[in-house]
Design a protein around this motif. Structure first.
Motif, PDB file in Angstrom:
ATOM      1  N   GLN A  18     -41.737  21.616 -42.415  1.00  0.00           N
ATOM      2  CA  GLN A  18     -41.303  20.250 -42.699  1.00  0.00           C
ATOM      3  C   GLN A  18     -40.833  19.589 -41.395  1.00  0.00           C
ATOM      4  O   GLN A  18     -39.647  19.477 -41.103  1.00  0.00           O
ATOM      5  CB  GLN A  18     -40.170  20.265 -43.724  1.00  0.00           C
ATOM      6  CG  GLN A  18     -40.482  21.082 -44.974  1.00  0.00           C
ATOM      7  CD  GLN A  18     -41.649  20.488 -45.755  1.00  0.00           C
ATOM      8  OE1 GLN A  18     -41.635  19.313 -46.104  1.00  0.00           O
ATOM      9  NE2 GLN A  18     -42.657  21.310 -46.026  1.00  0.00           N
ATOM     10  N   LYS A  77     -41.405  25.858 -45.706  1.00  0.00           N
ATOM     11  CA  LYS A  77     -41.437  25.921 -47.167  1.00  0.00           C
ATOM     12  C   LYS A  77     -41.893  27.310 -47.600  1.00  0.00           C
ATOM     13  O   LYS A  77     -42.941  27.788 -47.187  1.00  0.00           O
ATOM     14  CB  LYS A  77     -42.396  24.863 -47.718  1.00  0.00           C
ATOM     15  CG  LYS A  77     -42.453  24.827 -49.244  1.00  0.00           C
ATOM     16  CD  LYS A  77     -43.421  23.738 -49.718  1.00  0.00           C
ATOM     17  CE  LYS A  77     -43.501  23.728 -51.237  1.00  0.00           C
ATOM     18  NZ  LYS A  77     -44.434  22.696 -51.729  1.00  0.00           N
ATOM     19  N   ASP A 102     -40.292  25.305 -54.632  1.00  0.00           N
ATOM     20  CA  ASP A 102     -40.029  23.890 -54.398  1.00  0.00           C
ATOM     21  C   ASP A 102     -39.091  23.783 -53.199  1.00  0.00           C
ATOM     22  O   ASP A 102     -37.985  24.335 -53.212  1.00  0.00           O
ATOM     23  CB  ASP A 102     -39.390  23.279 -55.641  1.00  0.00           C
ATOM     24  CG  ASP A 102     -39.242  21.767 -55.526  1.00  0.00           C
ATOM     25  OD1 ASP A 102     -39.336  21.250 -54.389  1.00  0.00           O
ATOM     26  OD2 ASP A 102     -39.012  21.124 -56.557  1.00  0.00           O
ATOM     27  N   PHE A 103     -39.521  23.053 -52.158  1.00  0.00           N
ATOM     28  CA  PHE A 103     -38.706  22.962 -50.946  1.00  0.00           C
ATOM     29  C   PHE A 103     -37.357  22.298 -51.210  1.00  0.00           C
ATOM     30  O   PHE A 103     -36.394  22.518 -50.476  1.00  0.00           O
ATOM     31  CB  PHE A 103     -39.465  22.197 -49.852  1.00  0.00           C
ATOM     32  CG  PHE A 103     -38.728  22.172 -48.537  1.00  0.00           C
ATOM     33  CD1 PHE A 103     -38.684  23.301 -47.725  1.00  0.00           C
ATOM     34  CD2 PHE A 103     -38.041  21.035 -48.127  1.00  0.00           C
ATOM     35  CE1 PHE A 103     -37.989  23.285 -46.528  1.00  0.00           C
ATOM     36  CE2 PHE A 103     -37.348  21.009 -46.936  1.00  0.00           C
ATOM     37  CZ  PHE A 103     -37.320  22.142 -46.129  1.00  0.00           C
ATOM     38  N   GLN A 133     -34.503  24.685 -51.154  1.00  0.00           N
ATOM     39  CA  GLN A 133     -34.029  25.082 -49.821  1.00  0.00           C
ATOM     40  C   GLN A 133     -33.145  23.990 -49.230  1.00  0.00           C
ATOM     41  O   GLN A 133     -32.114  24.268 -48.615  1.00  0.00           O
ATOM     42  CB  GLN A 133     -35.222  25.338 -48.890  1.00  0.00           C
ATOM     43  CG  GLN A 133     -36.045  26.556 -49.259  1.00  0.00           C
ATOM     44  CD  GLN A 133     -37.320  26.659 -48.441  1.00  0.00           C
ATOM     45  OE1 GLN A 133     -38.398  26.760 -48.986  1.00  0.00           O
ATOM     46  NE2 GLN A 133     -37.186  26.613 -47.124  1.00  0.00           N
TER      47      GLN A 133
END
Length: 683
Positions: A587, A635, A640-641, A644
């Protein structure tokens, strides 16, 4: 246009009697006094013209304005203290080769039109290129009956005779073989050197400046001085006497490892050949790379008879390898070796000896060399080490220091890097698949991993007392722990053994390491453990091939700092956050947004980092200590990021604000809020 200089050298009648002049010509020597000044507005002294002339530069010698006596060519670039006894202390000579004797030594232009004419009161002046035609007209044709073209051709012929061939180097190598095996043979050789040769060597050692703190150089100078100034041969007894004379100037035994006369005296023999050997090998390397058309992606290294440490070496070798490697040790090489009176060449790899393909020959054939090398060009070209640049840097650092600490904030991959480095050192590669790497390391007898914690002690790490059943009783006995088990394994062979200590600063290191702190620096020296082993022996010695890689979380303020004694024993290497923008799972946009809390701009070097205004004053000098690492922004597969982000990244940033690492300002609060918006958009 000719590629050499022409000089005038005058052996003036005021300084040279007719007998002196004949003596110098007989011994093929030209001479100039070091105090000979510049002429006119020249910024170069006449002595500098003389001393800086190159091998192959041409000159004529005149005796004031009485005669021109010879056209010569400097045979080397090795000046000497004058051979003439009445000039020895002050004048400097250079040896030459005669190109032409005069047909009529008195038939030349006796005017003073040019500085370089014999009639002018000058000692050593250059004939400029644009005046070569005047030199031909005024001196060369009338006195010697030659033109510039003939002079150039004669010079080329004589210069070619002086060229050192690879076969010549092989003959010198055979002598070095004999000298390295028969320590006393060196005396026979150097005692038979000509006086001119001895004076050349003495000039070099006299020009070295202050050598009082260099015992071996001082000893070599005293030996050659004795050869020059004494009528007696140099003997091993005299060398020992001069050794004591030099050693008395030092507090310790500086010649403890210098018992070999060959190691001490070989430069006296090698001096006459060294410049030409180096030039010849360099030319061979350059010609080889050019003729194989590999200059754009290769570089080279070579070692000659000085060896790597100026202690004498009985081989000459070179290696041509991919320029992405720091040195030839890690690379596939086009290798060339002169040894045992013959040659060895082909493909060589120290990392993977199984691929070595070397040919031996008693005769040198350049075309055969090229033909063999051509087969291996694809392997050299593909041996790109760029991807291992950081690993090679770390390996070099670890080999130098023996123990390093990879330091950085959480999430920068310090433990991964430690494992990569251990695998790279042991296996010369780094596994892309980390599960395969973990399996390899778990089975590798040369790598061990341990994680420190606050309760860890000396008895857990080095050696401690344990209880063991003995019949119906228990006894107390000592037991070697992980570190001494590694010491034992490393002592059995010369292979590298790596101990990775994760979170090294979480334990009380001074307590855990104890006397090991000293032993880490002084390898191969024994130290006493707090406990004896089962055989009652307290002494422990850490071998050179045992390396320690520690990792340290610089953001963890709950642990103590390392004291200076410990820091001196370790090298510290910063592992910085990186922007993996090319990786699909990374990301990047979010990483850049969070990074602005710590640094103004993402850089790969600590020296270039500039702290963000959002960071507290305590961390302005080292923002890399708490900058959130890149692993937080990958990720995880099938997840599902936003999880995090919500449960890993945001909480640690909030903790940084609470602890005063990040300033508690509206701007910081807004950035954290923006992260949540990022979550909303991408959830």
């Amino acid at each position: 246009m000719v590629d050499f200089k022409i000089l005038k050298i005058s052996h003036g009648t005021y300084f040279f009697s007719l007998e002196d002049h004949k003596f110098m010509l007989q011994h093929r020597l030209a001479s100039v006094h070091p105090n000979t000044s510049a002429m006119g507005v020249s910024g170069t002294t006449q002595y500098e013209n003389f001393i800086n002339a190159k091998k192959g530069d041409v000159f004529f010698i005149c005796r004031s304005n009485e005669s021109v006596n010879v056209i010569g060519m400097f045979r080397d670039e090795r000046p000497l203290h004058s051979l003439m006894k009445n000039h020895y202390e002050e004048w400097i000579d250079r040896e030459f080769i005669v190109l032409y004797e005069p047909q009529d030594k008195n038939n030349y232009d006796k005017t003073k039109d040019k500085w370089w004419l014999p009639g002018n009161n000058s000692t050593c002046n250059e004939v400029k290129n644009n005046e070569f035609h005047l030199f031909e007209e005024k001196i060369l044709m009338p006195a010697f009956g030659k033109n510039i073209e003939e002079l150039e051709e004669k010079r080329s012929q004589e210069l070619k005779k002086l060229e050192m061939s690879i076969s010549d180097i092989s003959k010198i190598q055979s002598v070095f073989d004999e000298l390295s095996q028969n320590d006393l043979k060196i005396f026979e050789i150097i005692n038979n050197l000509s006086q001119i040769e001895k004076l050349k060597i003495y000039y070099e050692y006299s020009s070295k400046g202050d050598i009082d703190k260099q015992p071996v150089v001082s000893l070599r100078k005293k030996n050659i001085q004795y050869l020059v100034e004494s009528n007696s041969p140099l003997t091993k007894e005299k060398v020992e006497e001069l050794k004591k004379e030099v050693a008395n100037q030092f507090d310790k035994n500086v010649f403890q490892s210098w018992s070999s006369y060959f190691r001490i005296l070989y430069p006296i023999y090698y001096h006459q050949y060294k410049t030409d050997v180096v030039r010849s090998i360099k030319n061979l390397i350059n010609d080889t790379r050019k003729d194989l058309d590999i200059e754009s992606f290769t570089k080279s290294n070579f070692v000659h008879f000085d060896g790597a440490q100026n202690q004498g070496f009985n081989r000459v070798w070179f290696a041509i390898y991919n320029s992405s490697h720091k040195n030839q040790k890690s690379a596939k090489q086009l290798f060339f070796n002169i040894y045992n009176g013959g040659y060895e060449f082909g493909l060589l790899s120290h990392k993977n000896p199984s691929i070595n393909k070397l040919i031996s020959s008693q005769n040198f054939d350049y075309q055969e060399l090229l033909e063999v090398y051509r087969k291996f060009i694809p392997e050299i070209k593909e041996d790109d080490n760029t991807k291992y640049t950081e690993m090679n840097d770390l390996k070099e650092l670890l080999e130098y220091k023996k123990q390093i600490i990879l330091q950085g904030p959480p999430g920068t991959g310090k433990t991964y890097t430690a494992k990569d480095l251990a695998e790279f050192i042991v296996n010369d590669t780094v596994s892309i698949n980390k599960k395969e790497q973990a399996e390899y390391i778990s089975k590798c007898n040369q790598i061990d991993i341990i994680q420190f914690h606050p309760a860890y002690t000396y008895e857990d790490f080095i050696r401690g007392i344990i209880t063991e059943p003995f019949g119906d009783k228990v006894i107390y006995t000592s037991k070697d722990k992980l570190f001494l088990e590694m010491v034992e394994k490393a002592s059995r062979n010369s292979n590298p053994h790596i101990l990775i200590i994760d979170e090294i600063n979480r334990a009380n290191l001074s307590s855990v390491l104890g006397e090991l702190i000293y032993a880490l620096e002084y390898r191969n020296e024994s130290f006493k453990s707090m406990y004896a082993n089962k055989q009652g022996i307290y002494e422990i010695t850490i071998p050179e091939n045992l390396y320690i890689i520690g990792t340290m979380n610089t953001a963890d303020r709950s642990v103590g700092h390392l004291d200076y004694a410990l820091r001196r024993r370790f090298a510290f290497y910063d592992i910085l956050p990186k922007n993996f923008e090319q990786e699909e799972a990374f990301q990047s946009e979010l990483f850049q947004l969070v990074s602005r809390l710590f640094v103004k701009e993402i850089k790969s070097s600590t020296a270039e980092l500039e702290a963000s205004e959002h960071l507290s004053l305590e961390f302005q000098d080292r923002p890399q200590d708490i900058w959130l690492g890149h692993s937080y922004f990958f990720k995880k597969e099938n997840m599902d990021f936003s999880l995090q982000l919500k449960y890993e990244i945001v909480p640690i940033l909030q903790e940084y604000v609470k602890d005063g690492i990040l300033n508690n300002t509206e701007a910081v609060a807004q950035i954290i809020k923006d992260l949540l918006k990022y979550q909303d958009v991408n959830s």
